[in-house]
Each structure stands twice: as structure tokens, then as C-alpha cells.
Design a protein around this motif. Structure first.
Motif, PDB file in Angstrom:
ATOM      1  N   GLU A  12       0.826  -1.215   0.017  1.00 15.90           N
ATOM      2  CA  GLU A  12      -0.175   0.053   0.109  1.00 15.90           C
ATOM      3  C   GLU A  12       0.858   1.233   0.109  1.00 15.90           C
ATOM      4  OE1 GLU A  12      -3.229   0.177  -0.300  1.00 15.90           O
ATOM      5  OE2 GLU A  12      -3.338  -1.788  -0.558  1.00 15.90           O
ATOM      6  N   LEU A  13       1.815   1.256   0.749  1.00 12.95           N
ATOM      7  CA  LEU A  13       3.052   2.219   0.663  1.00 12.95           C
ATOM      8  C   LEU A  13       3.627   2.711  -0.686  1.00 12.95           C
ATOM      9  CD1 LEU A  13       4.603   1.935   4.163  1.00 12.95           C
ATOM     10  CD2 LEU A  13       2.853   3.484   3.462  1.00 12.95           C
ATOM     11  N   LEU A  14       3.841   1.352  -1.360  1.00 12.83           N
ATOM     12  CA  LEU A  14       4.481   1.631  -2.681  1.00 12.83           C
ATOM     13  C   LEU A  14       3.348   2.330  -3.607  1.00 12.83           C
ATOM     14  CD1 LEU A  14       6.351  -1.865  -2.855  1.00 12.83           C
ATOM     15  CD2 LEU A  14       7.397   0.618  -2.726  1.00 12.83           C
ATOM     16  N   LYS A  15       2.146   2.070  -3.432  1.00 16.29           N
ATOM     17  CA  LYS A  15       1.006   2.545  -4.222  1.00 16.29           C
ATOM     18  C   LYS A  15       0.959   3.858  -4.147  1.00 16.29           C
ATOM     19  CE  LYS A  15      -2.128  -1.488  -4.376  1.00 16.29           C
ATOM     20  NZ  LYS A  15      -3.661  -1.968  -3.901  1.00 16.29           N
ATOM     21  N   LEU A  16       1.012   4.583  -2.869  1.00 22.40           N
ATOM     22  CA  LEU A  16       1.237   5.853  -2.560  1.00 22.40           C
ATOM     23  C   LEU A  16       2.346   6.504  -3.250  1.00 22.40           C
ATOM     24  CD1 LEU A  16       0.173   8.268  -1.083  1.00 22.40           C
ATOM     25  CD2 LEU A  16       1.579   7.834   0.923  1.00 22.40           C
ATOM     26  N   VAL A  17       3.705   5.921  -3.049  1.00 25.77           N
ATOM     27  CA  VAL A  17       4.893   6.280  -3.742  1.00 25.77           C
ATOM     28  C   VAL A  17       4.651   6.457  -5.134  1.00 25.77           C
ATOM     29  CG1 VAL A  17       7.184   6.004  -4.053  1.00 25.77           C
ATOM     30  CG2 VAL A  17       6.256   5.446  -1.926  1.00 25.77           C
ATOM     31  N   ARG A  18       4.154   5.601  -5.847  1.00 22.80           N
ATOM     32  CA  ARG A  18       3.843   5.749  -7.221  1.00 22.80           C
ATOM     33  C   ARG A  18       3.034   6.789  -7.587  1.00 22.80           C
ATOM     34  NH1 ARG A  18       2.321   0.954  -7.914  1.00 22.80           N
ATOM     35  NH2 ARG A  18       4.051  -0.076  -9.462  1.00 22.80           N
ATOM     36  N   ARG A  19       2.029   7.240  -6.796  1.00 26.36           N
ATOM     37  CA  ARG A  19       1.498   8.404  -7.156  1.00 26.36           C
ATOM     38  C   ARG A  19       2.003   9.768  -6.843  1.00 26.36           C
ATOM     39  NH1 ARG A  19      -3.790   8.752  -3.410  1.00 26.36           N
ATOM     40  NH2 ARG A  19      -3.623  10.740  -4.591  1.00 26.36           N
ATOM     41  N   MET A  20       3.010   9.690  -5.784  1.00 30.82           N
ATOM     42  CA  MET A  20       3.891  10.858  -5.398  1.00 30.82           C
ATOM     43  C   MET A  20       4.767  11.258  -6.671  1.00 30.82           C
ATOM     44  SD  MET A  20       4.393  10.024  -1.351  1.00 30.82           S
ATOM     45  CE  MET A  20       5.372  11.522  -1.070  1.00 30.82           C
ATOM     46  N   LEU A  21       5.324   9.965  -7.409  1.00 31.53           N
ATOM     47  CA  LEU A  21       6.450  10.048  -8.501  1.00 31.53           C
ATOM     48  C   LEU A  21       5.632  10.490  -9.657  1.00 31.53           C
ATOM     49  CD1 LEU A  21       8.839   7.400  -7.411  1.00 31.53           C
ATOM     50  CD2 LEU A  21       8.918   9.784  -6.488  1.00 31.53           C
ATOM     51  N   CYS A  22       4.438  10.677 -10.066  1.00 25.72           N
ATOM     52  CA  CYS A  22       3.750  10.826 -11.120  1.00 25.72           C
ATOM     53  C   CYS A  22       4.516  12.014 -11.958  1.00 25.72           C
ATOM     54  CB  CYS A  22       2.057  11.386 -10.780  1.00 25.72           C
ATOM     55  SG  CYS A  22       1.409   9.940 -10.740  1.00 25.72           S
ATOM     56  N   GLN A  23       4.596  11.913 -13.250  1.00 23.20           N
ATOM     57  CA  GLN A  23       5.278  12.789 -13.949  1.00 23.20           C
ATOM     58  C   GLN A  23       4.454  14.173 -13.928  1.00 23.20           C
ATOM     59  OE1 GLN A  23       6.068  10.958 -17.775  1.00 23.20           O
ATOM     60  NE2 GLN A  23       8.033  10.158 -17.324  1.00 23.20           N
ATOM     61  N   ASN A  24       3.112  13.964 -14.164  1.00 25.95           N
ATOM     62  CA  ASN A  24       2.109  14.936 -14.135  1.00 25.95           C
ATOM     63  C   ASN A  24       1.989  15.479 -12.865  1.00 25.95           C
ATOM     64  OD1 ASN A  24       0.175  16.903 -14.339  1.00 25.95           O
ATOM     65  ND2 ASN A  24      -1.382  15.580 -15.398  1.00 25.95           N
ATOM     66  N   SER A  25       2.522  16.709 -12.238  1.00 25.91           N
ATOM     67  CA  SER A  25       2.581  17.095 -10.946  1.00 25.91           C
ATOM     68  C   SER A  25       1.192  17.294 -10.347  1.00 25.91           C
ATOM     69  CB  SER A  25       3.400  18.433 -10.990  1.00 25.91           C
ATOM     70  OG  SER A  25       2.592  19.612 -11.632  1.00 25.91           O
ATOM     71  N   GLU A  26       0.106  17.532 -10.999  1.00 19.41           N
ATOM     72  CA  GLU A  26      -1.191  17.565 -10.739  1.00 19.41           C
ATOM     73  C   GLU A  26      -1.740  16.590 -10.544  1.00 19.41           C
ATOM     74  OE1 GLU A  26      -3.814  19.955 -12.588  1.00 19.41           O
ATOM     75  OE2 GLU A  26      -2.619  21.745 -12.812  1.00 19.41           O
ATOM     76  N   LEU A  27      -1.215  15.224 -10.725  1.00 18.44           N
ATOM     77  CA  LEU A  27      -1.805  14.035 -10.281  1.00 18.44           C
ATOM     78  C   LEU A  27      -1.140  13.403  -9.034  1.00 18.44           C
ATOM     79  CD1 LEU A  27      -1.942  12.174 -13.663  1.00 18.44           C
ATOM     80  CD2 LEU A  27      -4.041  13.536 -12.539  1.00 18.44           C
ATOM     81  N   ARG A  28      -0.369  14.233  -8.436  1.00 17.57           N
ATOM     82  CA  ARG A  28       0.335  13.721  -7.103  1.00 17.57           C
ATOM     83  C   ARG A  28      -0.438  14.140  -5.968  1.00 17.57           C
ATOM     84  NH1 ARG A  28       5.953  16.875  -8.780  1.00 17.57           N
ATOM     85  NH2 ARG A  28       6.448  15.532 -10.912  1.00 17.57           N
TER      86      ARG A  28
END
Length: 665
Positions: free
Chosen positions: A552-568
Motif C-alpha cells: 500500500e505504501l508503494l501505491k502511494l509512492v507511485r502516485r507521489m512520483l507521477c510525471q504530471n505534478s497535478e496527479l500527485r
């Protein structure tokens, strides 16, 4: 018989102390005897014990002693205090100075003019107003001016700021202690007289420039004030500050670090970490993630951002508490550090890598995005160590995916399938790195290889104007996600060397080969995704309950590393999600930052009128409401929807098939 010179005589403690003060390094070296040195420091306690009635009487002649019990001449009936009471209550240091220069009897005239200890230090051009002699004596005035600093020992206390003069003694000593196994920044460790058990970290900043003596003084004072207004339990505190002759500024912190996060991970077995029970070590690492996210969320709530999140800027003390070394957007605190430019580049977000000039693409035959994983490094776990070996592949990598800074913005596509059973051998970990489902196709979605011939041969920087605006808070979230991935790698693997090798890719650069290694998190997102899949598989092999939180933490990290900054996610969303996962999945009930909230106040009012000009703020640009599915982003305001739509159109103009990856997860 030969003559004896001073050089042949054994030095005494007193001669060493005098030499230390003459040369200006009293208390700074191991050879300096600190015991007699402390006796030269006239602290408040020593002055209280020294200046008594008996001492005052002993310094005056018989006819002068009679005046001590007389009422003050300037009182005019408003007070019945005597000269002795004035000396003992308000002028002890002043009397010591007069006695030291040989004119203690002048204390009566000085008191008649209402002088006291609060007036010290007295500037040299004002000393003549004391009328120490019947006629103005410049030599006597100079002796008074120089001597007053011997007894004017202003001690720093918590929250104080003192501007010390050029001749004023600063009551502190260096702590001569061997550094830890790994090096930190070159910051001093000091303690105050008779407080050997309390150690402080001291940082020095130059206030002068070639043009002006106090060029950086205003900036130093403003940054100290801002840092104190942004205080947080996990940001290194400023205990006190002072300046010395407007040449140098200093801050003291009661945080004494033993490691940075980077050196802590590289050391692998730091002594303070070994003192923690083996069952509690994973919990400690997971709790660090919550503490760091809470600190960043606090900064963003106050209208500031960090701007320099990386392992070397994160400190760990002897008790395994974690802190940010400072706030990276305050320029003063960056001028005394050895900044690793490569590290700052590696942990910076995609939007900070966007090219400023058109970039040519080498177009070739049809390629596959999945072939990025055809060159994964082979890591051997046998006794011979690790070796790098290329794995052959029948296809070439997509040129558009290997360009650092290209404005290719993707949305997270988490893979929720359970991992396959582990194989008996782990000699080549690249076979265990599963591609995300969205990347397993051998060709871009909904497009045939022939359609790629219409791709443009360069990206025009003018088309970047329609991309989402760069927000420093979202860049902080990206860098924080990189740090989290390092912590999770250390948690699962025990080291990060394999991770660094895996994410390093060869990019265009100077040199004979025209290539250079790039280990940044933004260089190749698919390599990062593959590593997270590998960590997830490895976490499922562990029996401890705390490892159930890793997927679950890796899912969060994947969102935090999105190329599109607005999707973080925001830092506060990340903190709340980590808190939920650690409590529900890892079973951690005690978190030092659990349920912390901040007062809803105006950031501009809290930080001062100029903070908004020096700190970029993006509060309220993207409001994301909590959703039942933690991986879903909903509740975006219409303004953000319009910006995201325009960004999709802009990217579609540049790379048509990438527009399908702009959908909200």
C-alpha cells in the motif's frame, strides 16, 4: 653555562591560558586547559559570589566607605536607596570594571549620573561622559572600554539573539569528540560553561562580502525569524542565535546529529540502530515516513515549501529521531553546507528537468516501450559478489521515453494483482521485476507502429506554455516520494546499492561515447515502477505484520512520483494515507505525529509581510477530497479540470499516443 630562554621552560596552565587569549583561540584547542579558562569567564553566578559588601568595602579608603550608606544624591526624596544598595543591585559589573582599572572611588560620581550594568557595553566615544578623571584621560578611557568586556559576559539562553562586540567574550567551549563513522557537514559542537552534559550544534554564516561588511546581515536575521516561525518537531530547531562584530552569524541547535539519512543507509548497521530490538527496526523506519510527511505538510500549511528534500538534508540523532536539517528555501542555511549537485538533481521532479530548448529525437524503426527492461542489471547473490550483465533483447528502447526532461506526463496505473510464487533461485533479480500491466504491450495502445512516423522530430518549447503550472509544493511531494522509496528499499533489501544501479540509465552527454550515467528518479519512470514491483514481491515473502503495509505504501509512492505534478497527492494526503496504512495494515498504534492538526491561520500573517514574496505558494490550486479508494483522485475543482484538460491537449499535440495516459486513475 648556557642561558635559559622562555622557549625552554615548561608551560604552566596560567601561561597557556594567557597565550590562548592573546592569540584569540581561547577554548578552541585540545591543549588549552579548560579549568583555569573557565575561571576567566565572569558568569552571573561568579559575579554574584564575588561582589559582596565586604568586597566593595575592601576596595575603598576609610573616608570613602562612609558614603556607601548615604542616600543617593539624585534621589530627591523619591527613593531611600543607598550607594551600597545601588552597587549590589544594579552596578556590580560596573564596580568590578572601575576596581580593575584602579579608580573604584569614581563609582559615586558614576552612580550620581544614573549609570548601571544595563548600560554596558558603553561605546568608546561615550566613555568620557563617565568623567573617570578630573581632566579627560584618553588612556584611562581606553582601559575602561577594553576592560568592560572582561566582565560583560552575556550568556545565551533559549530563544535569545545577541550581537556580540569585537572584544566581547562569548562563553562557550568546543566539544572535542570524534565524529561518527561517517562524515556530516562541518558543523561545530559546543557546550556552555559548567554545562558539560548539554551539547549544541553551531553553524556559522559569513555576513560580510567584498563590497560591504554586513551585506548578508538582514538576510540572516530574516531567515532566522522565518525558520523559528516554521518550527516543527521534525525540523532541526534554532535554540538561539548571535552575531560577532557583524562579520559572522551563528545559530545554535540542541539537535546533535550522528548521521544523515544517506550515511545511515550506507552504514547499514549504525550503533544507535543496533541498540533497537530487531523486531522494532522495521517499525522505526516506517514511522520515519510518517514523521517526514507531517513536517512537509506543516510547511505547506504555513504557505512555505522545502525545496531541498534529499537524504543528505535529513538528520538522525543518537536516539534515532529524524529531522530535516533546515528549510531549503531559506538561502542563509544553504551557504554553510557542502551541497551535492548530483544528489539534488537525482531527487528533483520531472517538471524541473523540462528542456528549455528544442530537443531532436533520433527516429528509427518501430520500437517497444517494454524493452527498457531488456537491459536490467544482473545482480548475483553468491559469495563472489554482484556483477552487471546485459540481457539481450530483440527490440530497441523508445527514444521518446529515454529523454530526460521531455514533457511526457503519465498517470499512475497501480497493479493490484498478487505476486507470483517466488522461484527457488534469485541469481538474476531482473526476471522477478514485473512490468506494470499498462506497460506489457509491445506497442503503444490504440496505435500501430506505422502511425509513429507522424511523430514530430523535435519538441517546441513554446508548446510547453499549456502544460500545468510548476508548483513547488508538488515538487516537494515528488522528492519526498523518492526518499520514501529509499527507506522502503532499505527496509526490504537492507541496502540501496542495487536500486541505484537499476535506475541508472545512459543519457546523451559529454565524453568520448557521447553518453553519461543518469541515476535520477525522473530519468526513466518505468525502471522505478519495475523496482517497486520487485519490492512488493519481496515484502510478501516476509512474515512480519509490518511488511503487509509495504504494497500500500508503494501505491502511494507511485502516485507521489507521477510525471504530471497535478496527479500527485498533497503532503497532507500522503501523511494521512501513511497514518491509515501503518495503523490498519502494520498494526502500529503509537506514532509520534498521530492525528496532528494545525491552526487555520493566514500564512502571510504568520510569517510576516514579505514571506509570500520569497516563498512560492500554491495553496488551493488543487483541492482533492478524500475518497473511499485511496488510489483514486476525485473532487478536483473546475479550475484544475480545465488545466488538466489543456495539458492533455498540449501533450497530445507533441506525442499523440501519450494522450491516452492522461486519464485520472
Amino acid at each position: 653555562m648556557g642561558t635559559r630562554t622562555i622557549a625552554t621552560l615548561a608551560p604552566t596552565q596560567q601561561s597557556m591560558v594567557q597565550a590562548a587569549f592573546i592569540c584569540g583561540y581561547g577554548g578552541h584547542y585540545l591543549i588549552t586547559p579548560h579549568a583555569p579558562l573557565k575561571e576567566l569567564w565572569w558568569t552571573d553566578d561568579r559575579i554574584e559570589a564575588k561582589v559582596t559588601r565586604q568586597f566593595v568595602v575592601s576596595k575603598l579608603r576609610g573616608e570613602e566607605r562612609e558614603f556607601l550608606n548615604r542616600t543617593l544624591a539624585f534621589g530627591e526624596g523619591l527613593t531611600d536607596d543607598t550607594y551600597m544598595e545601588w552597587i549590589l543591585d544594579r552596578a556590580k559589573r560596573l564596580f568590578l570594571v572601575l576596581a580593575e582599572i584602579g579608580v573604584p572611588d569614581q563609582v559615586f560620581g558614576v552612580i550620581d549620573d544614573s549609570w548601571g550594568d544595563d548600560d554596558l557595553p558603553i561605546p568608546f566615544d561615550s566613555v568620557d561622559r563617565l568623567e573617570l578623571a578630573y581632566e579627560n584621560d584618553i588612556v584611562l578611557n581606553r582601559r575602561f572600554y577594553d576592560t568592560q568586556f572582561k566582565f560583560l559576559l552575556r550568556e545565551l539562553r533559549q530563544g535569545d539573539h545577541i550581537d556580540y562586540g569585537p572584544n566581547e567574550h562569548i562563553p562557550m567551549e568546543y566539544v572535542h569528540k570524534l565524529p561518527p563513522a561517517v562524515s556530516l557537514q562541518a558543523w561545530d559542537r559546543i557546550h556552555f560553561p559548567k554545562q558539560d552534559d548539554k551539547t549544541f550544534t553551531r553553524r556559522r554564516f559569513d555576513l560580510a562580502s567584498k563590497e560591504r561588511k554586513d551585506a548578508y546581515r538582514a538576510e540572516f536575521m530574516a531567515d532566522v525569524q522565518k525558520a523559528q516561525s516554521l518550527r516543527h518537531e521534525h525540523i532541526a530547531p534554532i535554540w538561539a542565535s548571535y552575531t560577532c562584530d557583524n562579520q559572522n552569524g551563528y545559530i545554535l541547535s540542541d539537535l546533535v546529529a550522528e548521521h544523515t539519512l544517506g550515511t545511515f543507509i550506507d552504514h547499514r548497521t549504525p550503533p544507535q540502530f543496533q541498540r533497537v530490538a530487531s523486531t522494532e527496526r522495521p517499525i522505526l523506519l516506517l514511522e520515519w515516513m510518517h514523521c517526514l510527511s507531517d513536517a512537509v505538510a506543516s510547511l505547506h500549511h504555513r504557505g512555505a515549501h522545502h525545496g531541498a528534500i534529499c537524504p543528505s538534508n535529513i538528520l538522525i540523532d543518537q536516539a534515532n529521531h529524524i529531522y530535516f536539517a533546515d528549510v531549503g528555501t531559506l538561502p542563509t542555511f544553504q551557504r554553510d553546507k557542502k551541497i551535492d549537485a548530483a544528489e539534488m538533481y537525482n531527487y528533483s521532479a520531472h517538471e524541473l528537468h523540462i528542456l528549455k530548448t528544442p530537443h531532436k529525437f533520433a527516429l528509427g524503426p518501430s520500437t517497444s516501450t517494454s524493452s527498457h527492461f531488456g537491459k536490467l542489471r544482473k545482480v548475483s547473490t553468491d559469495s563472489s559478489g554482484s556483477s552487471d550483465r546485459s540481457v539481450t533483447s530483440s527490440t530497441k528502447s523508445n527514444p521518446t521515453d529515454s529523454v530526460v526532461g521531455s514533457p511526457v506526463l503519465t498517470s499512475p496505473n497501480p497493479d493490484n494483482h498478487r505476486p507470483s510464487p517466488p522461484s527457488s533461485s534469485f541469481r538474476n533479480f531482473s526476471r522477478h521485476l514485473h512490468l506494470p500491466t499498462s506497460l506489457r504491450s509491445t506497442s503503444p495502445p490504440d496505435h500501430t507502429p506505422e502511425s509513429r512516423s507522424s511523430w514530430p522530430s523535435y519538441i517546441d518549447p513554446r508548446s510547453l506554455c499549456d502544460l500545468p503550472a510548476r508548483t513547488p509544493e508538488k515538487s516537494d511531494v515528488f522528492a519526498l516520494g523518492c526518499v520514501f522509496l529509499d527507506i522502503l528499499t532499505f527496509l526490504v533489501k537492507g541496502r540501496t546499492t542495487d536500486f541505484v544501479k537499476h535506475r541508472t540509465t545512459m543519457m546523451d552527454g559529454p565524453g568520448r561515447s557521447g553518453k553519461k550515467p543518469d541515476a535520477s528518479f525522473a530519468a526513466d519512470s518505468m525502471r522505478i515502477d519495475a523496482w517497486m514491483e520487485h519490492l512488493r514481491d519481496e515484502a510478501w515473502k516476509r512474515d512480519e505484520r509490518c511488511f503487509r503495509s509495504v504494497p500500500e505504501l508503494l501505491k502511494l509512492v507511485r502516485r507521489m512520483l507521477c510525471q504530471n505534478s497535478e496527479l500527485r497527492p498533497s503532503a497532507r494526503e500522503a501523511r494521512d494515507r501513511i497514518e491509515t496504512v501503518l495503523v490498519a495494515d502494520a498494526g502500529i498504534e503509537r506514532l509520534c505525529c498521530l492525528g496532528r492538526e494545525w491552526e487555520d491561520s493566514d500564512p502571510k500573517a504568520a510569517l510576516g509581510p514579505d514571506i509570500r514574496d520569497s516563498v512560492s505558494v500554491a495553496i488551493g490550486v488543487l483541492a482533492v477530497a478524500p475518497a473511499e479508494d485511496p488510489d483514486a483522485i476525485s473532487g478536483v475543482e473546475s479550475r484544475s479540470e480545465r488545466r488538466r484538460s489543456s495539458a492533455s491537449v498540449a501533450v497530445a499535440k507533441i506525442l499523440p499516443w501519450q494522450s491516452t495516459r492522461f486519464r485520472t486513475p
